[in-house]
Scaffold this motif. Structure first.
Motif, PDB file in Angstrom:
ATOM      1  N   GLU A 260       0.817  -1.328   0.052  1.00  9.44           N
ATOM      2  CA  GLU A 260       0.082  -0.080   0.058  1.00  9.44           C
ATOM      3  C   GLU A 260       0.814   1.146  -0.026  1.00  9.44           C
ATOM      4  O   GLU A 260       0.591   2.352  -0.860  1.00  9.44           O
ATOM      5  CB  GLU A 260      -0.994  -0.019   1.114  1.00  9.44           C
ATOM      6  N   LEU A 261       1.970   1.365   0.775  1.00 10.94           N
ATOM      7  CA  LEU A 261       2.929   2.463   0.904  1.00 10.94           C
ATOM      8  C   LEU A 261       3.573   2.592  -0.473  1.00 10.94           C
ATOM      9  O   LEU A 261       3.462   3.655  -0.857  1.00 10.94           O
ATOM     10  CB  LEU A 261       3.690   2.380   2.064  1.00 10.94           C
ATOM     11  N   GLY A 262       4.052   1.254  -1.107  1.00  9.14           N
ATOM     12  CA  GLY A 262       4.649   1.554  -2.323  1.00  9.14           C
ATOM     13  C   GLY A 262       3.645   2.300  -3.246  1.00  9.14           C
ATOM     14  O   GLY A 262       4.142   3.125  -4.097  1.00  9.14           O
ATOM     15  N   ILE A 263       2.378   1.824  -3.352  1.00 13.19           N
ATOM     16  CA  ILE A 263       1.659   2.193  -4.351  1.00 13.19           C
ATOM     17  C   ILE A 263       1.189   3.704  -4.182  1.00 13.19           C
ATOM     18  O   ILE A 263       1.263   4.399  -5.053  1.00 13.19           O
ATOM     19  CB  ILE A 263       0.262   1.353  -4.283  1.00 13.19           C
ATOM     20  N   PHE A 264       1.086   4.284  -3.046  1.00 14.03           N
ATOM     21  CA  PHE A 264       1.159   5.627  -2.642  1.00 14.03           C
ATOM     22  C   PHE A 264       1.966   6.392  -3.192  1.00 14.03           C
ATOM     23  O   PHE A 264       1.873   7.220  -3.614  1.00 14.03           O
ATOM     24  CB  PHE A 264       0.538   5.535  -1.189  1.00 14.03           C
ATOM     25  N   PHE A 265       3.273   5.951  -2.954  1.00 12.61           N
ATOM     26  CA  PHE A 265       4.294   6.729  -3.345  1.00 12.61           C
ATOM     27  C   PHE A 265       4.458   6.640  -4.471  1.00 12.61           C
ATOM     28  O   PHE A 265       4.764   7.947  -5.385  1.00 12.61           O
ATOM     29  CB  PHE A 265       5.687   5.895  -2.839  1.00 12.61           C
ATOM     30  N   ASP A 266       4.259   5.609  -5.547  1.00  9.24           N
ATOM     31  CA  ASP A 266       3.995   5.631  -6.879  1.00  9.24           C
ATOM     32  C   ASP A 266       3.144   6.606  -7.433  1.00  9.24           C
ATOM     33  O   ASP A 266       3.346   7.191  -8.430  1.00  9.24           O
ATOM     34  CB  ASP A 266       3.872   4.245  -7.489  1.00  9.24           C
ATOM     35  N   VAL A 267       1.928   6.582  -6.942  1.00  7.31           N
ATOM     36  CA  VAL A 267       0.786   7.546  -7.377  1.00  7.31           C
ATOM     37  C   VAL A 267       1.528   8.920  -7.224  1.00  7.31           C
ATOM     38  O   VAL A 267       1.476   9.883  -8.229  1.00  7.31           O
ATOM     39  CB  VAL A 267      -0.395   7.260  -6.604  1.00  7.31           C
ATOM     40  N   LEU A 268       1.806   9.294  -5.864  1.00  9.75           N
ATOM     41  CA  LEU A 268       2.466  10.583  -5.882  1.00  9.75           C
ATOM     42  C   LEU A 268       3.641  11.064  -6.726  1.00  9.75           C
ATOM     43  O   LEU A 268       3.472  12.078  -7.445  1.00  9.75           O
ATOM     44  CB  LEU A 268       3.003  10.699  -4.343  1.00  9.75           C
ATOM     45  N   VAL A 269       4.564  10.199  -7.010  1.00  8.07           N
ATOM     46  CA  VAL A 269       5.397  10.377  -7.784  1.00  8.07           C
ATOM     47  C   VAL A 269       4.973  10.584  -9.362  1.00  8.07           C
ATOM     48  O   VAL A 269       5.536  11.621 -10.233  1.00  8.07           O
ATOM     49  CB  VAL A 269       6.775   9.526  -7.736  1.00  8.07           C
TER      50      VAL A 269
END
Lengths: 228, 465
Positions: A190-199
């Motif tokens: 989940e954290l990885g996905i959020f990070f990817d979306v943000l970037v």
């Protein structure tokens, strides 16, 4: 306050909020103003955060609180503010300029919602031997509808930023599918996905800005020098 | 910056080789509580990625120095290249190292994000257009793959009865994949095929590919065309193994054969009438992605072996091909066939020679290695009774053979037009010479540890431990 611990009540609240999210998605399809679109996306994300928190509360899945918090911070506050600033900097005034006109688009979206329900139906009858413990398939159907309509919006839109918004609402559909099917992904993922979306949104924003400067327009249907 | 980059890539290659040796000797290894996991398949992909990274790193030094000398790019841009490339390589390595299929998705999305501004490196109008297509098509595709991953997690958590991080771990799923829910896995595989297929650039989600490969600086394009393609196919292959175990190999195979043939077929006309050699190579990569997907679809011992052999050979050969094209483009300042009047071989003898040899290798003419891997895939197809796909495979292969050879042959062997020979370029020529010798040797002899690694990887694709 006994209804706060009644799972049936929780389920109803979730279904209601999911339905509202779908209404907002249809609003995004019919809206022509970019700023309104961004705000609709913010409200939709807020609903998703609320759904995540509700599921976390009623089903005792504490890690979903983290997902709810991240959604609140990222998709309700940071991204909409950032996108609005970008709209002002690039100087886009209105115009989502869909390829297909609004009534026809709404009709297509309705069809896609039906399709979402048909697909979700196949999940409602789990194969024998599996304990049925998923949320009402209404929520899943809404999630799939958000996903499909998001895809349709991406194809249907000409302006660069409005395509980014469509991608984001599509991602909202995926998030809803994840929390309604499995109470969210594992926290690392989940954290990885959020990070990817943000970037991804930040980079796309920079790209939009540069396209706007270079071509003096963010109409991506004008980007057609590379062919063959 | 240059030295730090090269040192990092050389170190990565050493570690990758060490990892491959360990995996060959003692089976899969895990680290960090099972967060990282490497079996023969990952070790192979990691080794190939690290190899391409180092080779392109060395080449990039010479390439970018010339760009800077000719003031095509500013010095500050070079720094951007040297920061983004290691990030890009890191995400690719993480794809192969991640045990958790969700983390693998995050890393694959990361490769798109890290390489996005490598494509806009030259800041031309066309490179912005290419980057936009790359980001939007790639983003939509990876969204499909994310939904597929979530469905797999759903199937897994129902099977295992718990929702922990480890229920998406490959090492936990692979052993019990036959217990996964069948309806869910069917839908999940279709989504994954479309999603990671977009990243691998198989038809019909390939449209970003010629643009991105044509606009990125050459060493970055070489990495995209070889290492990143491998990563996407690796992700697809992992899900193929799960689906084949759960539903039987028939269902995923049919889909893979369909998309593989489609990719080969669609790339044929674009190769035949191509005007730019960079884009020709991109369409050629679509063709090769199709061949590898087809090999996986044919399945069996031969098909999976053929796919991984093809992956290995294609990685080295396609990277070299791009690097040769980079020399030509930098010298003649164009990537269009018609603007280059004279033969490359008269102006740049080494580049011209290696370019022609690599072209012969990549289109699969004997004695080069890609002939062997394509032949293995063909045999796999016939052995599995897929006669019509095998016949189409031969047909498309021949058409592309003719088209590519005609175009590149004319480019390299054209008449001398009196242009003075180019000056020496030590960084790039050494890379060309070393890799040229390597593909020549590979045609006759593959080091035995390498072959055993590929065999072990093929066993994993076939559903073994």
């Amino acid at each position: 306050m006994s209804f706060f611990s009644d799972p049936q009540f929780g389920e109803r609240v979730i279904t209601l909020m999911a339905a509202l999210a779908l209404v907002l998605q249809l609003g995004m399809v019919s809206q022509r103003w970019l700023i309104t679109n961004i705000r609709l996306f913010g409200v939709q994300s807020f609903l998703l955060a609320a759904i995540a928190a509700t599921i976390a509360h009623f089903n005792r899945a504490p890690h979903l609180y983290a997902a709810a918090g991240m959604t609140l911070l990222l998709k309700v506050v940071v991204l909409p503010l950032w996108l609005e600033r970008l709209v002002k900097r690039v100087g886009i005034r209105k115009e989502i300029e869909p390829l297909i006109n609004v009534p026809a688009s709404l009709l297509i979206s309705g069809g896609l919602t039906l399709l979402g329900y048909v697909v979700a139906e196949s999940f409602a009858r789990p194969a024998a031997g599996f304990p049925s413990r998923e949320l009402g398939h209404n929520t899943l159907a809404v999630a799939l509808a958000l996903f499909l309509i998001g895809f349709f919006m991406m194809i249907n839109r000409r302006k660069a930023l409005s395509q980014v918004l469509a991608l984001l609402s599509l991602e909202n559909g995926i998030f809803l599918a994840a929390i309604s099917l499995t109470y969210g992904m594992p926290l690392v993922v989940e954290l990885g996905i959020f990070f990817d979306v943000l970037v991804a949104v930040m980079l796309l924003g920079i790209l939009v800005y540069r396209i706007g400067e270079t071509f003096e327009s963010t109409d991506v249907s004008k980007l057609r020098r590379l062919r063959g | 910056m240059e030295a730090a980059n090269l040192a990092a890539f050389a170190g990565a290659l050493l570690v990758a080789a060490r990892l491959a040796v360990t995996v060959l000797a003692g089976g899969p290894v895990a680290a960090w509580n099972g967060f990282l996991y490497a079996d023969a398949l990952s070790a192979l992909v990691i080794f190939l990625t690290a190899l391409v990274a180092l080779v392109c790193g060395v080449y990039a030094v010479g390439y970018l120095r010339q760009d800077e000398r000719e003031e095509t790019v500013a010095f500050s841009k070079l720094r951007k290249y040297y920061v983004l490339t290691p990030l890009f390589v890191f995400t690719m390595l993480l794809v192969a190292l991640a045990n958790n299929l969700g983390v693998m998705w995050v890393a694959l999305e990361g490769t798109t994000l890290a390489s996005l501004f490598l494509i806009t490196f030259y800041g031309r109008k066309t490179s912005l257009e290419a980057a936009w297509k790359y980001a939007i098509i790639g983003g939509a595709g990876l969204a499909l793959a994310l939904l597929g991953t979530i469905l797999t997690y759903y199937a897994a958590s129902r099977m295992l009865g718990t929702e922990t991080v480890s229920s998406l771990n490959w090492s936990a799923l692979a052993t019990r994949a036959e217990l996964l829910d069948k309806t869910t896995m069917r839908l999940a595989f279709i989504l994954i095929l479309l999603g990671y297929g977009t990243k691998a650039g198989i038809v019909p989600m390939h449209t970003w590919k010629p643009d991105a490969y044509g606009e990125a600086p050459v060493p970055a394009a070489a990495m995209l065309a070889s290492a990143t393609l491998n990563c996407a196919l690796y992700g697809l292959a992992r899900f193929y193994v799960l689906t084949a175990k759960c539903l039987g190999p028939g269902f995923p195979s049919r889909l893979l054969i369909l998309f593989g043939l489609l990719s080969m077929g669609v790339s044929v006309p674009f190769v035949l009438v191509q005007r730019s050699y960079r884009r020709l190579m991109a369409y050629h990569t679509i063709d090769h992605a199709g061949i590898m997907v087809l090999g996986l679809g044919f399945g069996g011992t031969l098909g999976t072996l053929g796919m991984l052999l093809h992956m290995t050979y294609h990685t080295v050969t396609k990277a070299l091909l791009f690097l040769c094209a980079g020399n030509v483009q930098q010298h003649f300042k164009t990537d269009l066939f018609r603007r280059i009047k004279g033969g490359v071989i008269h102006v740049m003898p080494l580049t011209g020679f290696v370019f022609l040899m690599t072209t012969l290798a990549i289109i699969g003419s004997p004695p080069f290695s890609l002939f062997q891997s394509e032949f293995t895939i063909l045999r796999a197809g016939l052995a599995a009774g897929h006669v019509a796909p095998a016949a189409l495979f031969i047909g498309f292969g021949v058409a592309i053979f003719a088209g590519a050879l005609l175009h590149i042959g004319k480019l390299v062997l054209g008449p001398a037009d009196g242009a003075p020979p180019a000056t020496g370029r030590p960084w790039r020529d050494s890379v060309l010479a070393v890799l040229g010798v390597a593909i020549l040797v590979m045609g006759f002899w593959l080091p035995s540890p390498m072959y055993r690694l590929i065999q072990a990887g093929a066993r994993i694709l076939g559903g073994g431990p």
